[in-house]
Design an enzyme around this catalytic site. Structure first.
Site, short mmCIF file in Angstrom:
data_model
loop_
_atom_site.label_atom_id
_atom_site.label_comp_id
_atom_site.label_asym_id
_atom_site.label_seq_id
_atom_site.Cartn_x
_atom_site.Cartn_y
_atom_site.Cartn_z
N GLU A 97 0.84 -1.20 0.00
CA GLU A 97 0.00 0.00 0.00
C GLU A 97 0.88 1.25 0.00
O GLU A 97 2.06 1.21 0.36
CB GLU A 97 -0.92 -0.07 1.24
CG GLU A 97 -1.89 1.06 1.45
CD GLU A 97 -2.85 1.37 0.30
OE1 GLU A 97 -2.37 1.55 -0.83
OE2 GLU A 97 -4.06 1.49 0.57
N ASP A 98 0.30 2.37 -0.43
CA ASP A 98 1.06 3.62 -0.43
C ASP A 98 1.10 4.27 0.95
O ASP A 98 2.14 4.74 1.40
CB ASP A 98 0.51 4.61 -1.49
CG ASP A 98 -1.02 4.79 -1.42
OD1 ASP A 98 -1.66 4.27 -0.48
OD2 ASP A 98 -1.56 5.46 -2.32
N ASP A 101 -3.65 5.50 6.61
CA ASP A 101 -4.12 6.72 7.27
C ASP A 101 -5.13 6.32 8.34
O ASP A 101 -4.75 5.97 9.47
CB ASP A 101 -4.71 7.63 6.19
CG ASP A 101 -5.17 8.98 6.73
OD1 ASP A 101 -4.89 9.30 7.89
OD2 ASP A 101 -5.81 9.73 5.96
N PHE A 150 -1.52 16.33 4.26
CA PHE A 150 -1.83 15.65 3.01
C PHE A 150 -0.58 15.55 2.14
O PHE A 150 0.03 16.55 1.79
CB PHE A 150 -2.95 16.37 2.25
CG PHE A 150 -3.58 15.48 1.23
CD1 PHE A 150 -4.55 14.57 1.59
CD2 PHE A 150 -3.13 15.51 -0.08
CE1 PHE A 150 -5.10 13.70 0.65
CE2 PHE A 150 -3.67 14.64 -1.03
CZ PHE A 150 -4.66 13.74 -0.67
N ARG A 163 0.92 11.66 -8.97
CA ARG A 163 1.42 10.30 -8.70
C ARG A 163 2.82 10.10 -9.28
O ARG A 163 3.55 9.22 -8.87
CB ARG A 163 0.50 9.25 -9.35
CG ARG A 163 -0.90 9.19 -8.77
CD ARG A 163 -1.60 7.93 -9.29
NE ARG A 163 -3.04 7.96 -9.14
CZ ARG A 163 -3.71 7.62 -8.04
NH1 ARG A 163 -3.05 7.22 -6.98
NH2 ARG A 163 -5.02 7.67 -8.00
P1 IMP Z 1 -7.33 4.79 4.89
O1 IMP Z 1 -8.43 3.78 4.71
O2 IMP Z 1 -7.80 6.07 5.50
O3 IMP Z 1 -6.13 4.24 5.61
O4 IMP Z 1 -6.99 5.25 3.45
C1 IMP Z 1 -5.91 4.90 2.76
C2 IMP Z 1 -6.01 5.53 1.39
O5 IMP Z 1 -6.39 6.92 1.45
C3 IMP Z 1 -4.65 5.49 0.77
O6 IMP Z 1 -4.50 4.32 0.00
C4 IMP Z 1 -4.64 6.73 -0.08
O7 IMP Z 1 -5.16 6.44 -1.34
C5 IMP Z 1 -5.56 7.70 0.61
N1 IMP Z 1 -4.81 8.68 1.43
C6 IMP Z 1 -4.80 8.78 2.77
N2 IMP Z 1 -4.00 9.80 3.19
C7 IMP Z 1 -3.50 10.37 2.06
C8 IMP Z 1 -2.59 11.46 1.81
O8 IMP Z 1 -2.07 12.15 2.70
N3 IMP Z 1 -2.33 11.73 0.51
C9 IMP Z 1 -2.87 11.01 -0.53
N4 IMP Z 1 -3.71 9.97 -0.33
C10 IMP Z 1 -4.03 9.65 0.95
MG MG Z 2 -4.79 4.17 -2.11
#
Ligand code: IMP
Ligand code: MG
Length: 178
Positions: A97-98, A101, A150, A163
């Protein structure tokens, strides 16, 4: 491309490369004698997955899934945009995963992969945003911690842009207030 969207660089290309080497060596050691399937979550994981797997020196495979999460009536719903096109019954899988959050997406995906019969499911994420966490889930391998800002680049987007940056940076507030 002008860089008037950028507040600051958080992690440079060189730092990512160095960390990917370390993580690749660690994962290769931990999975020695196994044949893990790396499952990249589209689209954000692609640059990191491509870098990381260069440093995996055991047998391994690559698959992709595309999920999108949204808030449902009582919980987070995850829509599967592109599912796995093979069985992972009995396999050791590593989700790539990238960023983690809130953790909501990965919690659902991890449970889904177990329900598909995976023998083990671990998570490697380029970034970890610990202050964003809303559900109880942790990655097993992280590249870097990020502050609660962000971030963009190295796969991470804002409205599908940025990206392609070779580094991870913080987006200027003015850009997403527009
Ligand atoms: P989570 O379910 O909130 O953990 O969401 C994860 C996804 O939200 C990641 O795979 C990203 O695509 C997106 N995301 C969360 N924080 C950021 C950020 O700071 N920048 C860009 N994408 C984010
Ligand atoms: Mg994502």
């Amino acid at each position: 491309m002008k860089n008037d969207f950028l507040k600051k660089v958080l992690v440079s290309e060189e730092e990512i490369e160095k960390r990917a080497k370390e993580l690749g060596a660690q994962i290769s050691k931990d999975y020695d004698g196994k044949r893990p399937i790396f499952i990249g979550l589209l689209k954000g994981s692609v640059p990191f997955l491509a870098e990381l797997i260069k440093y995996i020196d055991i047998d391994m495979e690559v698959e992709f899934m595309h999920v999108s999460s949204y808030e449902g009536v009582s919980s987070t719903e995850v829509k599967i945009v592109k599912d796995l096109d093979r069985s992972i019954q009995g396999c050791d899988v590593i989700i790539v995963e990238d960023i983690i959050d809130t953790g909501k997406t990965l919690k659902v995906v991890k449970e889904l992969l177990y329900s598909k019969g995976a023998a083990s499911v671990k998570i490697v994420s380029l970034l970890n945003k610990p202050d964003g966490r809303l559900v109880d889930i942790e990655g097993d391998y992280y590249g870097f911690n990020t502050p609660d800002e962000f971030v963009i680049g190295y796969g991470l987007d804002y409205n599908q842009l940025y990206r392609n940056l070779a580094y991870v940076g913080v987006l200027k507030e003015e850009v997403y207030q527009k």
